[in-house]
Design an enzyme around this catalytic site. Sequence first.
Site, PDB file in Angstrom:
ATOM      1  N   ARG A   1      -0.560  -8.618  12.994  1.00 29.57           N
ATOM      2  CA  ARG A   1      -1.113  -7.561  12.142  1.00 29.57           C
ATOM      3  C   ARG A   1      -1.977  -8.151  11.030  1.00 29.57           C
ATOM      4  O   ARG A   1      -3.028  -7.599  10.685  1.00 29.57           O
ATOM      5  CB  ARG A   1       0.019  -6.705  11.555  1.00 29.57           C
ATOM      6  CG  ARG A   1       0.536  -5.656  12.559  1.00 29.57           C
ATOM      7  CD  ARG A   1       1.967  -5.243  12.293  1.00 29.57           C
ATOM      8  NE  ARG A   1       2.191  -4.698  10.980  1.00 29.57           N
ATOM      9  CZ  ARG A   1       3.362  -4.734  10.333  1.00 29.57           C
ATOM     10  NH1 ARG A   1       4.417  -5.296  10.895  1.00 29.57           N
ATOM     11  NH2 ARG A   1       3.483  -4.208   9.151  1.00 29.57           N
TER      12      ARG A   1
ATOM     13  N   LYS B   1       0.821  -1.219   0.000  1.00 27.40           N
ATOM     14  CA  LYS B   1       0.000   0.000   0.000  1.00 27.40           C
ATOM     15  C   LYS B   1       0.854   1.267   0.000  1.00 27.40           C
ATOM     16  O   LYS B   1       0.582   2.188  -0.756  1.00 27.40           O
ATOM     17  CB  LYS B   1      -0.921   0.061   1.235  1.00 27.40           C
ATOM     18  CG  LYS B   1      -2.066  -0.927   1.219  1.00 27.40           C
ATOM     19  CD  LYS B   1      -3.055  -0.629   2.334  1.00 27.40           C
ATOM     20  CE  LYS B   1      -2.430  -0.611   3.718  1.00 27.40           C
ATOM     21  NZ  LYS B   1      -1.921  -1.933   4.162  1.00 27.40           N
TER      22      LYS B   1
ATOM     23  N   ARG C   1      -9.940   1.542   8.898  1.00 24.73           N
ATOM     24  CA  ARG C   1      -9.612   0.136   9.166  1.00 24.73           C
ATOM     25  C   ARG C   1     -10.631  -0.546  10.049  1.00 24.73           C
ATOM     26  O   ARG C   1     -10.481  -1.742  10.332  1.00 24.73           O
ATOM     27  CB  ARG C   1      -8.258   0.049   9.872  1.00 24.73           C
ATOM     28  CG  ARG C   1      -7.103   0.145   8.926  1.00 24.73           C
ATOM     29  CD  ARG C   1      -5.802  -0.047   9.681  1.00 24.73           C
ATOM     30  NE  ARG C   1      -4.810  -0.485   8.737  1.00 24.73           N
ATOM     31  CZ  ARG C   1      -3.533  -0.134   8.769  1.00 24.73           C
ATOM     32  NH1 ARG C   1      -3.053   0.604   9.725  1.00 24.73           N
ATOM     33  NH2 ARG C   1      -2.710  -0.557   7.869  1.00 24.73           N
TER      34      ARG C   1
ATOM     35  N   ARG D   1      12.000  -1.563  10.856  1.00 25.53           N
ATOM     36  CA  ARG D   1      10.738  -1.082  11.427  1.00 25.53           C
ATOM     37  C   ARG D   1      10.375  -1.922  12.646  1.00 25.53           C
ATOM     38  O   ARG D   1      10.399  -3.150  12.604  1.00 25.53           O
ATOM     39  CB  ARG D   1       9.635  -1.180  10.364  1.00 25.53           C
ATOM     40  CG  ARG D   1       8.759   0.049  10.343  1.00 25.53           C
ATOM     41  CD  ARG D   1       7.708  -0.053   9.272  1.00 25.53           C
ATOM     42  NE  ARG D   1       6.480  -0.642   9.780  1.00 25.53           N
ATOM     43  CZ  ARG D   1       5.353  -0.651   9.104  1.00 25.53           C
ATOM     44  NH1 ARG D   1       5.292  -0.122   7.905  1.00 25.53           N
ATOM     45  NH2 ARG D   1       4.283  -1.200   9.630  1.00 25.53           N
TER      46      ARG D   1
ATOM     47  N   ARG E   1      11.743  -6.099   4.562  1.00 25.94           N
ATOM     48  CA  ARG E   1      11.741  -4.681   4.955  1.00 25.94           C
ATOM     49  C   ARG E   1      12.350  -4.525   6.355  1.00 25.94           C
ATOM     50  O   ARG E   1      13.073  -3.565   6.627  1.00 25.94           O
ATOM     51  CB  ARG E   1      10.300  -4.147   4.935  1.00 25.94           C
ATOM     52  CG  ARG E   1      10.188  -2.680   5.320  1.00 25.94           C
ATOM     53  CD  ARG E   1       8.782  -2.161   5.102  1.00 25.94           C
ATOM     54  NE  ARG E   1       7.815  -2.765   6.002  1.00 25.94           N
ATOM     55  CZ  ARG E   1       6.500  -2.587   5.922  1.00 25.94           C
ATOM     56  NH1 ARG E   1       5.987  -1.854   4.958  1.00 25.94           N
ATOM     57  NH2 ARG E   1       5.695  -3.158   6.793  1.00 25.94           N
TER      58      ARG E   1
END
Length: 192
Positions: free
Chosen positions: A146, A15, A90, A135, A129
């Site tokens: 998640r 996204k 969401r 992160r 990532r």
Amino acid sequence: MSARLVLLGPPGAGKGTQAARISERLGVPAISTGDIFRANVAEQTELGRRAQRYMDAGEYVPDEVTNAMVAGRLAADDAADGFLLDGYPRTPDQVRQLDGMLESAGTGLTAVVEITADVEEAVARMLKRAAEQGRADDNEAVIRRRLEVYAEQTAPLAATYADRGLLVRVDGMGAIDAVTDRIMAALAPRLH
Ligand code: ADP
């Protein structure tokens, strides 16, 4: 052109990457709730302090916190003629709140783009990532949580928007450019 768009899709679907590209092509700001929260955590603002423990656990930040933040952001001048929301709404409450914000402004959504992704591919992308960017919420246990939270609370919103005739589904697998082209092609008939 005033495109008012929402990007839906599970963590790892791409996204953020696609939001940056679509926003540039359409000339509307990309508004990422995840990025705004991360910036606030980094700067240790009050908002960041309220959001951090939820983010670290892979849970959603409470609706009242998120809704207030988005209402403020959408009221900024640069969002007056269009926007691309990445990561909001969401939850069903966030859908209702966004409806209210747009109604007060006398506008509505142009389209909702759902980027679909294979779960294992999404996990692999996020682990990559994590290695590159570090992160905090990109470790495997939090990633799995998640994805679960997305499936329970957010995936059903696609049906809500489909009922309103706003949903466009795009396959998020494959090369980044190919996905951008798919999204632009899917949106074309709705942009004028
Ligand atoms: P991803 O979709 O890859 O999990 P995001 O960067 O969009 O990552 O969001 C990171 C975290 O920020 C989420 O796990 C959640 O804690 C918080 N967050 C972002 N957007 C929302 C939202 N609309 N409602 C509640 N929490 C949110």
